[in-house]
Design an enzyme around this catalytic site. Structure first.
Site, PDB file in Angstrom:
ATOM      1  CG  HIS A   1       6.651   9.282 -18.488  1.00 34.41           C
ATOM      2  ND1 HIS A   1       7.130   8.220 -19.023  1.00 34.41           N
ATOM      3  CD2 HIS A   1       7.845  10.165 -18.491  1.00 34.41           C
ATOM      4  CE1 HIS A   1       8.472   8.392 -19.529  1.00 34.41           C
ATOM      5  NE2 HIS A   1       8.626   9.933 -19.257  1.00 34.41           N
TER       6      HIS A   1
ATOM      7  CB  CYS B   1       7.497   0.627 -22.468  1.00 35.43           C
ATOM      8  SG  CYS B   1       7.052   1.776 -23.569  1.00 35.43           S
TER       9      CYS B   1
ATOM     10  CD  GLU C   1      11.528  11.826 -19.456  1.00 36.10           C
ATOM     11  OE1 GLU C   1      12.798  12.406 -19.664  1.00 36.10           O
ATOM     12  OE2 GLU C   1      11.266  10.712 -19.615  1.00 36.10           O
TER      13      GLU C   1
ATOM     14  CG  ASP D   1       9.827   2.999 -20.178  1.00 32.35           C
ATOM     15  OD1 ASP D   1       9.125   2.671 -21.038  1.00 32.35           O
ATOM     16  OD2 ASP D   1      10.012   3.936 -19.646  1.00 32.35           O
ATOM     17  CB  SER D   2      10.691   4.687 -24.339  1.00 33.10           C
ATOM     18  OG  SER D   2       9.657   5.095 -23.427  1.00 33.10           O
TER      19      SER D   2
ATOM     20  CB  CYS E   1       1.424   6.416 -20.045  1.00 31.94           C
ATOM     21  SG  CYS E   1       3.044   7.291 -20.609  1.00 31.94           S
TER      22      CYS E   1
HETATM   23  N1  DGL Z   1       7.079   4.568 -21.668  1.00 29.99           N
HETATM   24  C1  DGL Z   1       6.001   5.102 -22.602  1.00 29.99           C
HETATM   25  C2  DGL Z   1       4.671   4.397 -22.348  1.00 29.99           C
HETATM   26  O1  DGL Z   1       4.646   3.873 -21.009  1.00 29.99           O
HETATM   27  C3  DGL Z   1       5.861   6.670 -22.277  1.00 29.99           C
HETATM   28  C4  DGL Z   1       6.852   7.303 -22.964  1.00 29.99           C
HETATM   29  C5  DGL Z   1       7.118   7.421 -24.447  1.00 29.99           C
HETATM   30  O2  DGL Z   1       6.355   7.702 -25.124  1.00 29.99           O
HETATM   31  O3  DGL Z   1       8.146   6.505 -24.792  1.00 29.99           O
HETATM   32  O4  DGL Z   1       3.832   4.506 -23.220  1.00 29.99           O
END
Ligand code: DGL
Length: 272
Positions: free
Chosen positions: A189, A73, A153, A10-11, A187
């Site tokens: 998060h 992600c 976060e 993931d990011s 998403c």
């Molecule tokens: N992991 C990203 C997503 O699910 C969210 C966080 C980001 O913007 O990197 O889209």
């Protein structure tokens, strides 16, 4: 091959919500989770940049001989999944968008379905296409909710600030006629903010989280390819981060739902 780990990336730390569902469904599997914390957010970056970062993350995991890649992600799944599948074949690469769309169609077969996600995911329209692929004409509306990533976060999961932000984003969706029957948390998060989102959305809208359905899709592939790890041997969970391993462990616990030992998070450089 059955004993190899499943690679997840993931990011940042949000994808730990997907790992949580995977661990619950597949308790005997080993997992290596990579969070590109140095370069988060991906959701506001161009498709080319996100694809480049995703290829680097997937390459770092395949070097560790993973048997499967889970793209935890939404933004990467939305813009880079076909490229990753082609580049890393024969390693199966599973994203979160198709399982999430499936869950949404099950929750609201006639719609309307509302999607909340990052700017990149909304712009790419991958959820809309995945819902259309079910062959029915289901009305879909979308809303980018970039600030949700930052407040999750920060651990601002409920209370006045979280609710005010949720109202700002959700009010236009709730005012749609006819009103959405399902709301996709598109998403990584957003599941952490589920209680606040549910409070603002009200009881008539089903919240859809792709983590569960993604875990089911992963299990199906493991069975089909006969590469499920045998039970009886304690599995290891390895964490890799491209920046701030201490923060990864501290904030990651919110998303994973269990403690992460800061000493178990390895700092890696994807560009070397
Ligand atoms: N992991 C990203 C997503 O699910 C969210 C966080 C980001 O913007 O990197 O889209």
């Amino acid at each position: 091959m059955s004993d190899a780990a499943i690679g997840i990336f993931d990011s940042g730390i949000g994808g730990l919500t997907v790992m949580r569902a995977l661990v619950a469904r597949l308790p005997d599997e080993e997992f290596i989770y990579l969070g590109d914390t140095a370069r988060l957010p991906y959701g506001t970056k161009s498709g080319d940049t996100v694809t480049r970062y995703a290829v680097q993350a997937a390459a770092a995991l395949t070097k560790r001989k993973v048997k499967m890649l889970v793209v935890a992600c939404n933004t990467v799944s939305a813009v880079a999944l076909p490229a990753l599948q082609e580049m890393f074949a024969p390693v199966p690469v599973v994203g979160v968008i198709v399982p999430g769309a499936e869950a949404a169609v099950t929750a609201a077969p006639k719609g309307p379905i509302a999607i909340i996600a990052t700017e990149g995911t909304v712009k790419g329209g991958a959820y809309v296409r995945a819902i259309e692929d079910h062959g029915r004409s289901i009305p879909v509306i979308q809303q980018a909710c970039s600030l949700f990533v930052s407040i999750a976060e920060e651990g601002l999961l409920d209370g006045g600030i979280a609710e005010a932000i949720a109202r700002r984003y959700l009010d236009p969706l709730l005012a749609a006629v006819p009103k959405p029957k399902a709301l996709v948390l598109g998403c990584t998060h957003f599941p952490a903010l589920k209680t606040t989102i549910a409070k603002v959305a009200g009881p008539d809208i089903k919240l859809v989280d792709s983590a569960e359905t993604t875990a089911k899709a992963v299990e199906k592939i493991l069975r089909e390819k006969n590469i499920k790890r045998a039970g009886g041997k304690k599995p290891s969970h390895t964490f890799l981060a491209t920046d701030a391993p201490d923060r990864f462990a501290r904030v990651g616990e919110i998303f994973l739902g269990q403690p992460i030992d800061p000493g178990s998070v390895e700092l890696v450089d994807l560009q070397s």
